[in-house]
Design an enzyme around this catalytic site. Structure first.
Site, short mmCIF file in Angstrom:
data_model
loop_
_atom_site.label_atom_id
_atom_site.label_comp_id
_atom_site.label_asym_id
_atom_site.label_seq_id
_atom_site.Cartn_x
_atom_site.Cartn_y
_atom_site.Cartn_z
CE LYS A 54 -3.81 -2.36 1.66
NZ LYS A 54 -4.57 -2.99 3.28
CD GLN A 98 -3.90 -4.76 6.05
OE1 GLN A 98 -3.38 -3.78 6.00
NE2 GLN A 98 -4.33 -5.76 6.53
CG ASP A 121 -9.83 -0.29 4.54
OD1 ASP A 121 -9.33 -0.67 3.09
OD2 ASP A 121 -8.39 -1.34 5.88
#
Ligand code: NDP
Length: 292
Positions: A54, A98, A121
């Protein structure tokens, strides 16, 4: 092979180029460079790989990225304090926690803490709740489901009225994909581990999205001729001929399904690359929201 390949790698590359151009245009116009902060707790090797990729993608798109790492021993308070700090940091437009978090941490509470304007997200309960409600729009759509929809839109000019079958009902893939397809006016069936006669249900699908995590589960004779098959699954199977001793396959038996489907995504090189492309898109959107 009768099916046309949906080349996620090329499509994702195109999305990433467009993000890069928009970032450059922003900077030229004197606006701030978009910034993404990642929060990695513990040392899960797969998570470390995802986070690294990322950051690399951000760099290539001209997006600033900030890597925050906490040890597996971090407390709930430590993680929440970091998220709170990032919420208040103006150089951070997007916050990505994450997942999965190490056992013992309350994932839902952490995701709840992320400012909805920085939830790139798309997992904040408010964003997911809005996705599920008619007439409400989430600020961000979760990246893998957004990537799935983007691929479908490339090959299905009119999703409305189509029969869509989604295999899997997870919070991160199956359920949001199903909600997005409903929003696009498809008639959606969601299948899971208790579904009876899966092949018969799958055979009804004009659009099939497989997000189960079982190697080659969907056989060619489950697929309706001409269907659009989007394979989200990433599964390792032993392969003595491969350098690493294994190879990656999807949830769909590609060799069989490609003879029947109209369009099909490969694994790897289908949905996978789209996830990061959509993260960059969401981060750019977050920066645009912050301009207002
Ligand atoms: P989960 O394990 O969270 O969910 C799997 C879903 O599949 C569940 O809803 C489960 O049903 C259902 N399921 C399991 N076995 C069967 C079966 N035999 N028949 C029908 N349904 C079944 O997985 P995820 O959603 O997180 O991931 C799915 C796949 O997608 C994985 O291979 C993962 O690696 C991949 N993935 C790929 C991404 C990408 O970027 N390309 C991103 C995220 C995931 P039930 O709810 O009843 O248990």
């Amino acid at each position: 092979m009768s099916a046309e390949l949906v080349d996620g790698k090329a499509i994702a590359e195109d999305v990433r180029m467009k993000v890069k151009e928009s970032v450059q245009a922003r900077i030229k116009a004197g606006k701030g460079t978009p910034g993404l902060a990642t929060v990695l707790v513990g040392e899960n090797p797969a998570s470390q790989v995802y986070v690294r990729s990322k950051h690399k993608a951000c760099q290539e798109a001209g997006i600033k990225s900030f890597a925050y790492e906490l040890p597996a021993s971090a407390s709930q308070e430590d993680v929440e304090a970091l998220v709170k700090r990032l919420n208040e940091d103006d150089s951070v437009n997007g916050i990505l926690v994450q997942l999965p978090l190490p056992a013992g941490l309350d994932e839902e509470r952490v995701l709840n803490m992320v400012s909805i304007e920085k939830d790139v997200d798309g997992f904040h309960p408010l964003n997911i709740g809005r996705l599920a409600q008619k007439g409400r729009d989430p600020l961000f759509i979760p990246c893998t489901p957004a990537g799935v929809m983007y691929l479908i839109e490339q090959v299905v000019p009119k999703i409305e009225g189509k029969n869509a079958v989604v295999l899997g009902r997870s919070n991160i893939v199956g359920m949001p994909v199903a909600l997005l397809l409903v929003r696009a006016n498809a008639t959606v069936t969601i299948c899971h581990s208790r579904t009876k006669d899966l092949p018969a249900v799958v055979r009804q699908a004009d659009i099939l999205v497989a997000a189960v995590g079982r190697a080659n589960m969907v056989k060619g004779d489950w697929v309706k001729p001409g269907a659009v098959v989007i394979d989200v699954g990433i599964n390792r199977i032993d392969d003595a001929a491969a350098k690493r001793g294994y190879r990656l396959v999807g949830d769909v038996d590609f060799d069989e399904a490609k003879e029947v489907a109209g369009y099909i995504t490969p694994v790897p090189g289908g949905v996978g690359p789209m996830t990061i492309a959509m993260l960059l898109t969401n981060t750019l959107k977050a920066a645009e929201l912050a301009d207002r």
